[in-house]
Structures are given as C-alpha cells and as structure tokens.
Design a protein around this motif. Structure first.
Motif, PDB file in Angstrom:
ATOM      1  N   THR A 150       0.827  -1.204   0.000  1.00  0.00           N
ATOM      2  CA  THR A 150       0.000   0.000   0.000  1.00  0.00           C
ATOM      3  C   THR A 150       0.861   1.253   0.000  1.00  0.00           C
ATOM      4  O   THR A 150       0.582   2.218  -0.716  1.00  0.00           O
ATOM      5  CB  THR A 150      -0.951   0.013   1.203  1.00  0.00           C
ATOM      6  N   ASP A 151       1.913   1.263   0.803  1.00  0.00           N
ATOM      7  CA  ASP A 151       2.826   2.413   0.816  1.00  0.00           C
ATOM      8  C   ASP A 151       3.493   2.583  -0.544  1.00  0.00           C
ATOM      9  O   ASP A 151       3.684   3.710  -1.026  1.00  0.00           O
ATOM     10  CB  ASP A 151       3.902   2.230   1.890  1.00  0.00           C
ATOM     11  N   TYR A 204       1.046   4.214  -2.787  1.00  0.00           N
ATOM     12  CA  TYR A 204       0.811   5.610  -2.401  1.00  0.00           C
ATOM     13  C   TYR A 204       1.907   6.525  -2.935  1.00  0.00           C
ATOM     14  O   TYR A 204       1.620   7.620  -3.452  1.00  0.00           O
ATOM     15  CB  TYR A 204       0.733   5.711  -0.882  1.00  0.00           C
ATOM     16  N   ARG A 218       2.931   6.936   7.770  1.00  0.00           N
ATOM     17  CA  ARG A 218       1.498   6.942   8.073  1.00  0.00           C
ATOM     18  C   ARG A 218       0.995   8.355   8.385  1.00  0.00           C
ATOM     19  O   ARG A 218      -0.164   8.678   8.107  1.00  0.00           O
ATOM     20  CB  ARG A 218       1.218   5.986   9.234  1.00  0.00           C
ATOM     21  N   ARG A 267       0.415   9.983   5.068  1.00  0.00           N
ATOM     22  CA  ARG A 267      -0.793   9.447   4.457  1.00  0.00           C
ATOM     23  C   ARG A 267      -2.068   9.876   5.178  1.00  0.00           C
ATOM     24  O   ARG A 267      -3.162   9.802   4.610  1.00  0.00           O
ATOM     25  CB  ARG A 267      -0.715   7.909   4.426  1.00  0.00           C
ATOM     26  N   ALA A 268      -1.960  10.315   6.438  1.00  0.00           N
ATOM     27  CA  ALA A 268      -3.154  10.615   7.243  1.00  0.00           C
ATOM     28  C   ALA A 268      -3.951  11.789   6.710  1.00  0.00           C
ATOM     29  O   ALA A 268      -5.180  11.805   6.793  1.00  0.00           O
ATOM     30  CB  ALA A 268      -2.739  10.876   8.696  1.00  0.00           C
ATOM     31  N   LYS A 278      -5.364  13.782   3.704  1.00  0.00           N
ATOM     32  CA  LYS A 278      -5.658  13.491   2.309  1.00  0.00           C
ATOM     33  C   LYS A 278      -5.629  14.756   1.450  1.00  0.00           C
ATOM     34  O   LYS A 278      -6.038  15.833   1.890  1.00  0.00           O
ATOM     35  CB  LYS A 278      -7.039  12.847   2.178  1.00  0.00           C
ATOM     36  N   ARG A 310      -3.669  -2.861   7.657  1.00  0.00           N
ATOM     37  CA  ARG A 310      -2.242  -2.845   7.967  1.00  0.00           C
ATOM     38  C   ARG A 310      -1.890  -3.714   9.174  1.00  0.00           C
ATOM     39  O   ARG A 310      -0.825  -4.323   9.218  1.00  0.00           O
ATOM     40  CB  ARG A 310      -1.780  -1.408   8.218  1.00  0.00           C
ATOM     41  N   TYR A 365      -9.303   3.355  -2.941  1.00  0.00           N
ATOM     42  CA  TYR A 365      -9.751   4.094  -1.763  1.00  0.00           C
ATOM     43  C   TYR A 365     -11.029   3.519  -1.172  1.00  0.00           C
ATOM     44  O   TYR A 365     -11.880   2.986  -1.880  1.00  0.00           O
ATOM     45  CB  TYR A 365      -9.911   5.575  -2.108  1.00  0.00           C
ATOM     46  N   GLU A 393      -6.098   2.047   3.208  1.00  0.00           N
ATOM     47  CA  GLU A 393      -6.249   0.962   4.171  1.00  0.00           C
ATOM     48  C   GLU A 393      -7.387   1.299   5.128  1.00  0.00           C
ATOM     49  O   GLU A 393      -7.743   2.467   5.300  1.00  0.00           O
ATOM     50  CB  GLU A 393      -4.951   0.730   4.943  1.00  0.00           C
ATOM     51  N   ASP A 417      -7.357   0.789   8.363  1.00  0.00           N
ATOM     52  CA  ASP A 417      -6.880   1.158   9.701  1.00  0.00           C
ATOM     53  C   ASP A 417      -5.735   2.170   9.599  1.00  0.00           C
ATOM     54  O   ASP A 417      -4.620   1.938  10.043  1.00  0.00           O
ATOM     55  CB  ASP A 417      -6.451  -0.083  10.490  1.00  0.00           C
ATOM     56  N   GLU A 418      -6.065   3.311   9.010  1.00  0.00           N
ATOM     57  CA  GLU A 418      -5.066   4.375   8.865  1.00  0.00           C
ATOM     58  C   GLU A 418      -5.110   5.315  10.067  1.00  0.00           C
ATOM     59  O   GLU A 418      -6.037   5.293  10.880  1.00  0.00           O
ATOM     60  CB  GLU A 418      -5.330   5.158   7.568  1.00  0.00           C
TER      61      GLU A 418
END
Length: 399
Positions: A38-39, A42, A136, A139-140, A142, A197, A259, A338, A340-341
């Motif tokens: 996923t990373d 991204y 993370r 990524r938090a 958006k 994750r 997403y 994900e 559980d971000e």
C-alpha cells in the motif's frame, strides 16, 4: 464503468514524496526503502512488486521485479527501472550516482523479521530504523485528489445499502444475503480486496449479521464479530437464518480505485424492540455531538474519552463498543487506502486532528443475545467539524 485506470498524477506523487523527505530529514534518516504494497502504491502509483528508494533529497527511484512494463505504465515517477533482486539495490544506487545511506528507514511495523535480516545484510553498513510512523502521518492527511476518490467510494457505499431492502427476506441465511449484496457491490466496481495494515487482520467485504449473531465477539479489532462460516474465518456472516423483529447489521467497506469507504446501516423485518430503537437513537446522538467536537487541533484520545462519557451519560456505558473486559478501545479510525489508517479515535492517542483527515466514526451498542445497533459513516475533518461523506439516512430501515 466505475473503475478508473488513470495513473496517479505526477504532481500528486511529487508532493507525497516531498512530505516524506521532510520527515526523513527531521529524523536524520538519509533514505527510506519502501516495500509494503500500500505504501508503495501511495508513493509510486503502482502496486507491482518492487522497491521504492526515497533519498532525503532528490528524485525517488522505483526498482521493479515484477511486472516492470506494467509498473512503467502505471507510475508517473521519472526513474523507474527493472531489477532482478534486492541484493542488487546497493549497486544500482551507486550506478545512479546515489550515496549509500548510513541510516536507512523501512516500514518495521509490517516488515517480517526474515526480510529485515535480509535487508540488513544487503545494507551491511547502514543502521535500519523504523519510519512507518512518518509514512502513516504523511498518508493521514488526504489531498483533494484523494478526497475526491473517497467521495466516490462513499456514494457507492450508500448505493449498496439502498439495495439491501430489495434482497432482505425472512429465512434467508446471512451468508446468502451477504453474497447477493457483495455481488452487487462488485458490479459497481468494488475492487474485491479491503486492505488492512495491522498484522493478522483481514476482511472480505465487511460484516453482515442478524440478531444475536452480530453480538458474537471475534478476534477482529471491531465492536462486532459474527459467527462466520467456519472457525477458520471466525467473523462475519454465517449460516444463521434472518428472522423478523431483529436488527440486521450491514457493515460494509466499499473499495473503489484503491480508496475505501466504511459504512454501517441497520435494517429490520418488522419493528424492533423499544430497547434497541432507543439505543440506536442514542448512538446517532453521539455521532452528531462528535461531528461538532471533532475540529482540527483536538486530540484524538480526548475525543475518544468524550464519546465514552456521552455513552455513559445516555445509559449505554456497559454496551458501548462491546461488552465486558473485551470492549474495543476505539470509536473511530482513519480511512484511505487501508481500513486502519491514522488517526485512531482511541484511548490514550495524542495525535491532533487536522483538516483533510478522513475518519470512520462508529458508535455502536452491543446487546448479547439480541443484536447490535448503531451507525458508521466516513467523515472528512474540516475547520467546522466533520462532514459526512456517506449521506444515506442514518435511521433504522424497517421493512
């Protein structure tokens, strides 16, 4: 056709990488090597198997094992090259004029020990440190590009829930109804995979459970569990037949173009007992109160405590987010690529909310032997509080 094959824009990737590089410099890490799928997607725009090397300054380098030609088409990064083995990474970096790092960041929250040992041998002169938190945190929050994609997934979550009354029939098993709804979601473009994750966590499309089975706890980090179809699965829809006058919980994730949207609605064939109807109204009231409180700067742990206090004030402290000593210690979670971000609306969390974060808020009341009521919507954090991106009526749908 809902699925979007367009590549993540180069400008989007540039901003993400620049934000990560700033965090690497703050932590005095010379480079990051990103391998988690996923990373990797991204920051590079492709999920093909490979390695993304991000120096603390300059261009990132995407090295692809399989499938190179596809990765070359999907990623808008400047430097995308084929590579047959991770053992070749140091030589390739030097060929590109890059200095090997003395401190290398990796995603140690998810990297298996055997692979860590392998990379430690490959970068024998480097100290490998964890940069998963830095990744993370980037990524938090958006971007407008990501929010637009999440909005589209949310619209389809609402559409899936609207289909439920047409398919809900007394005597139908949970797993049969789940299969019919999931097939419909797939026809709308659901990607079929819901990424998580946390190690050992997994989910299919979500949870569909009726009456007492919804209150059966499971290993999953969720207030609901379900009997499942076997002890190997141990969660979600099972073979229980759906009856009248019991809550049918439809807690599904819509995954579109990477997403996610997290979404729960309650249905019933006939009127529910007053006890459950009143509890549901209380959960809706908690949601509405929190939507006003959840403004940028508020600590996520404080928000969790406020939700706990609201549940207790309304008389549902014993039922809120589980029962007994196995209550779930969170009331919401970040959503993006994900399930559980960051951020987590959870006990003890000190991360402040920021505009642009997307969170699924899920106040639920669990009644063993009777069922589960409550709500879950996906929300955008704004300066005025939470904007619900899933907009379908929150009340229980009586059929």
């Amino acid at each position: 056709m809902t699925y979007d094959l367009s590549a993540t824009p180069a400008a989007e990737l540039e901003v993400r990488i620049a934000q990560l590089q700033e965090r690497l410099r703050q932590k005095e890490v010379q480079a990051a090597l990103i391998v988690q799928k996923t990373d990797l997607y991204y920051f590079s725009g492709t999920s093909q198997q490979g390695w993304l090397y991000v120096p603390d300054t300059g261009e990132a380098l995407l090295m692809v094992f399989k499938e190179f030609e596809r990765a070359k088409q999907e990623s808008q990064l400047v430097d995308v090259i084929p590579l047959v083995s991770p053992k070749k990474i140091p030589d390739q970096l030097q060929l590109m004029g890059l200095v090997l790092p003395s401190v290398l960041g990796m995603e140690l929250d998810v990297l298996p020990v055997n692979l860590f040992s392998q990379y430690q041998k490959i970068f024998a002169d480097a100290k490998i440190v964890d940069v998963s938190t830095e990744i993370r945190l980037v990524r938090a929050v958006k971007s407008s590009y990501e929010i637009d994609r999440i909005r589209k997934a949310c619209a389809l979550s609402d559409q899936v829930a609207l289909r439920v009354p047409e398919l809900l029939v007394e005597g139908k098993t949970e797993v049969q109804l789940a299969g019919e709804i999931e097939a419909y979601a797939r026809s709308l473009g659901h990607q079929g995979i819901v990424r998580m994750r946390l190690w050992g966590s997994e989910m299919f499309y979500g949870h569909l459970m009726s009456g007492s089975s919804a209150a059966v706890p499971s290993y999953l980090a969720s207030p609901t569990g379900g009997e499942g179809v076997s002890s190997m699965i141990g969660q979600g829809a099972g073979y229980k037949k759906i009856g009248r006058n019991e809550p049918v919980l439809v807690d599904y994730v819509f995954a579109l173009n990477g997403y996610l949207s997290d979404h729960t609605r309650i249905f019933s064939l006939g009127q529910l007992p007053d006890e459950l109807m009143q509890a549901h109204e209380a959960m809706l009231a908690i949601q509405e109160e929190v939507k006003k409180l959840a403004v940028p700067g508020v600590l996520t742990g404080d928000l969790y405590e406020q939700m706990i206090a609201l549940a207790e004030k309304k008389g549902y402290g014993e039922n809120f987010m589980g029962v007994g000593d196995r209550k779930i210690r969170f009331t919401g979670h970040g959503v993006g690529l994900e399930l559980d971000e960051f951020p987590f609306i959870a006990k003890g969390q000190t991360l402040p909310l920021a505009a642009g974060m997307v969170i699924a808020l899920e106040p639920k009341a669990i009644f063993p032997g009777k069922g589960v009521v409550g709500i879950e919507n996906t929300h955008l954090v704004t300066e005025q509080g939470l904007e619900s991106l899933t907009t379908l009526d929150n009340t229980i749908r009586i059929i």
